[in-house]
Design an enzyme around this catalytic site. Structure first.
Site, PDB file in Angstrom:
ATOM      1  N   GLU A 162       0.777  -0.887   0.032  1.00 47.97           N
ATOM      2  CA  GLU A 162       0.320   0.551   0.263  1.00 47.97           C
ATOM      3  C   GLU A 162       0.978   0.928   0.291  1.00 47.97           C
ATOM      4  OE1 GLU A 162      -4.127   1.579   2.751  1.00 47.97           O
ATOM      5  OE2 GLU A 162      -2.477   0.265   3.497  1.00 47.97           O
TER       6      GLU A 162
ATOM      7  N   LYS B  61      -8.913   2.985  -2.845  1.00 47.43           N
ATOM      8  CA  LYS B  61      -9.342   2.357  -1.705  1.00 47.43           C
ATOM      9  C   LYS B  61     -10.886   2.936  -1.673  1.00 47.43           C
ATOM     10  CE  LYS B  61      -7.144   2.129   2.927  1.00 47.43           C
ATOM     11  NZ  LYS B  61      -5.973   2.289   3.897  1.00 47.43           N
TER      12      LYS B  61
ATOM     13  N   CYS C 207      -6.076  -2.953   1.338  1.00 51.21           N
ATOM     14  CA  CYS C 207      -5.719  -2.907   2.986  1.00 51.21           C
ATOM     15  C   CYS C 207      -6.953  -2.962   3.427  1.00 51.21           C
ATOM     16  CB  CYS C 207      -4.801  -2.380   3.902  1.00 51.21           C
ATOM     17  SG  CYS C 207      -4.207  -2.087   5.352  1.00 51.21           S
TER      18      CYS C 207
END
Length: 559
Positions: free
Chosen positions: A49, A118, A155
């Site tokens: 990430e 994200k 994530c």
């Protein structure tokens, strides 16, 4: 004529140690990892990430020049995939019309073939991404990479409840590849495995979890990347606390994809994991901030001894300078124990008596203090003299001062501002006293992988066995003013980690008045903790990032 869909995919997992803000250095690491993966026959390299920026970049991503530098680096790196080698998935902040996003680019054949943002931004504990990023405007769809449809949740997208993985499965994804910046805390590996298995069950897809490695301020990222197949089995497990690029082989069968080959490393037990996290956090803080060496006060007590061991293990004996600063209350045992510890570790050891500076301060304050009794003020002059000496050595030689206070002491304010709290970094800041003892015993019988220190007993047995004392007055021990550490630590874990009420703690068998007193000490020491050096996060709730209480606070639980 259509191109045949592959039945084998070799994915390299780049479990690397980036540095926040070092765009050129991080891309150089990525380039080296891709070349390594190419030599091993990889089709794709999965990075972690926000790798190009380093994670977490915090408010650095609010600086437009930084985000621009990251995107330019990503574009240049994407062009390099035109050499016929593996494609890449790499994390980068991107500013688009929809806002600033925590993103990944997917590059192959010399160009960026897709971007993904994200969706689920964490906003708890050590995370505050909603402060700086905007969530992706849409749920992400799969990316076609060489005929394989890859789902790429980032994530928190697999930790939250938004159903990102299910959406990817419903839209045709065949494998879930998850770039992560998941920091360490004790027993975190079990939590990650459970999260991944839940997503595999809900999506029906295998999942590869690639995690960052390295220390970033108070956080330590432990790597330990892994994959879970659709039968819920652990397909591979990479090492913890070690930088590496690993090749994993994925095969398509009648029911979908499965990881059939990859490393299977053993995850260390509790004491080893905690020790290695402290060691890695200290090493990276010192090295990434450009310090050549460190200095600490070696008192003959357990806290400074384990910090000395961590410093030697992390940096090497030649980079630690230990200084004993005796006063009239320093025992012969402490003098001997400190010298024995320094000798066992092989580090430089100096003795600087503090009689003259302490007596000088006392003399200078004679008129102001006339008619008062000696007490804590005079005791703290000793600590502050020591702190001044350590900071002078730091200023003169460019050495970072290692602070040595444990979490038990910092919880109840058993530390002196501008004295033993002086320093740049504290490797045991999030370890309670009994955990310090446990790690010290463990280190005396083990040498952790990657450690630069010696084997054998590096913390003398007498240091572990004797009653702890600040030695600021005659025959002083910590238990003169605090409960026994096993009792204190249990009460503190109840109050800090578990946010339990006084009645609940009393029901565990603790004295109610003692619990009230410890709760009071915990609250009134908040101002000290705000001024403490950063230190490695080990527990689920450390002071600062995870536990943010007001300094001005009149609440007391009188249940």
């Amino acid at each position: 004529m259509t191109k045949k869909t592959p039945d084998i995919l070799r994915i390299a997992v780049a479990q690397l140690n980036p540095t926040v803000g070092d765009v050129a250095g991080n891309i150089a690491k990525a380039r080296e990892a891709r070349a390594d993966a190419a030599r091993q026959g990889a089709d794709l390299v999965l990075f972690t990430e926000l790798f190009i920026a380093g994670y977490p970049p915090e408010d650095l991503v609010l600086k437009p020049a930084f985000v621009t530098a990251c995107e330019r680096a990503a574009e240049e790196f994407a062009k390099e995939t035109g050499d016929g080698g593996p494609g890449v998935i790499i994390g980068v902040p991107l500013r688009r019309k929809s806002g600033l996003h925590n993103s990944v680019i997917i590059a192959d054949g010399g160009k960026i073939i897709a971007e993904r943002f994200k969706v689920d931004l964490p906003n708890y504990g050590e995370f505050d991404e909603k402060r700086v990023f905007q969530a992706g405007p849409d749920m992400p769809g799969p990316v076609n990479f060489r005929g394989v449809r890859l789902g790429i949740p980032i994530c928190e997208d697999i930790w939250g409840e938004l159903g990102v993985c299910e959406t990817l499965a419903e839209s045709g994804a065949e494998i879930l590849l998850v770039p992560n910046g998941s920091p360490y805390y004790r027993a975190k590996m079990d939590v990650r495995h459970q999260v991944a298995i839940r997503q595999v069950i809900e999506s029906g897809l295998p999942l590869l979890y690639a995690n960052q490695l390295g220390g970033q301020d108070e956080l330590v990222f432990d790597g330990a990347s892994f994959a879970i197949n659709t039968d819920h089995s652990l397909a591979f497990q990479m090492s913890q606390f070690e930088e590496t690029v690993a090749i994993t082989t994925w095969k398509r069968n009648g029911e979908g994809w499965a990881c059939v080959e990859g490393p299977m490393s053993k995850i260390p037990e509790r004491e080893e994991a905690d020790y290695r996290a402290c060691m890695l956090g200290l090493r990276d803080y010192v090295n990434k901030n450009g310090f050549k060496n460190v200095v600490l006060g070696l008192s003959g007590g357990i806290d400074s001894a384990i910090c000395a061991a961590l410093a030697v293990d992390a940096l090497g004996e030649e980079r630690l300078r230990a200084i004993m600063m005796p006063y009239r209350y320093t025992s012969k045992d402490s003098l001997k124990d400190a010298e024995d510890c320094a000798r066992a570790l092989g580090c430089r050891y100096d003795i600087v008596p503090i009689h003259e500076p302490v007596d000088g301060f006392s003399h200078a304050l004679t008129q102001l203090f006339e008619g008062t009794k000696e007490g804590i003020t005079e005791e703290n002059l000793q600590s502050r003299a020591r702190g001044t000496i350590l900071m002078a050595v730091s200023n003169k030689f460019g050495s970072m001062v290692v602070t040595t206070g444990n979490k038990s002491e910092m919880s109840v304010g058993y530390a002196t501002l501008y004295g033993d709290m002086n320093g740049g970094f504290n490797p045991i800041k999030d370890l309670y006293k009994m955990q310090v003892y446990a790690l010290s015993r463990w280190r005396n019988t083990h040498v952790p992988p990657g450690a630069l220190g010696p084997s054998g007993e590096v913390i003398p047995k007498n240091i572990i066995d004797k009653a702890p004392s600040a030695e600021l007055r005659e025959n002083q021990t910590d238990q003169d003013s605090l409960p026994p550490y096993p009792v204190l630590d249990d009460i503190l874990e109840c109050l800090v980690e578990n946010e339990m009420g006084v009645d609940e703690i009393f029901a565990r068998g603790h004295d109610r008045d003692t619990v009230h007193r410890i709760e009071h000490l915990l609250y009134i020491a908040e101002y000290k903790r705000r001024q403490a050096a950063p230190g490695v996060k080990i527990t689920k709730k450390n002071f600062g990032r995870d536990r943010r209480y007001p300094i001005t606070n009149r609440f007391r639980d009188r249940g």
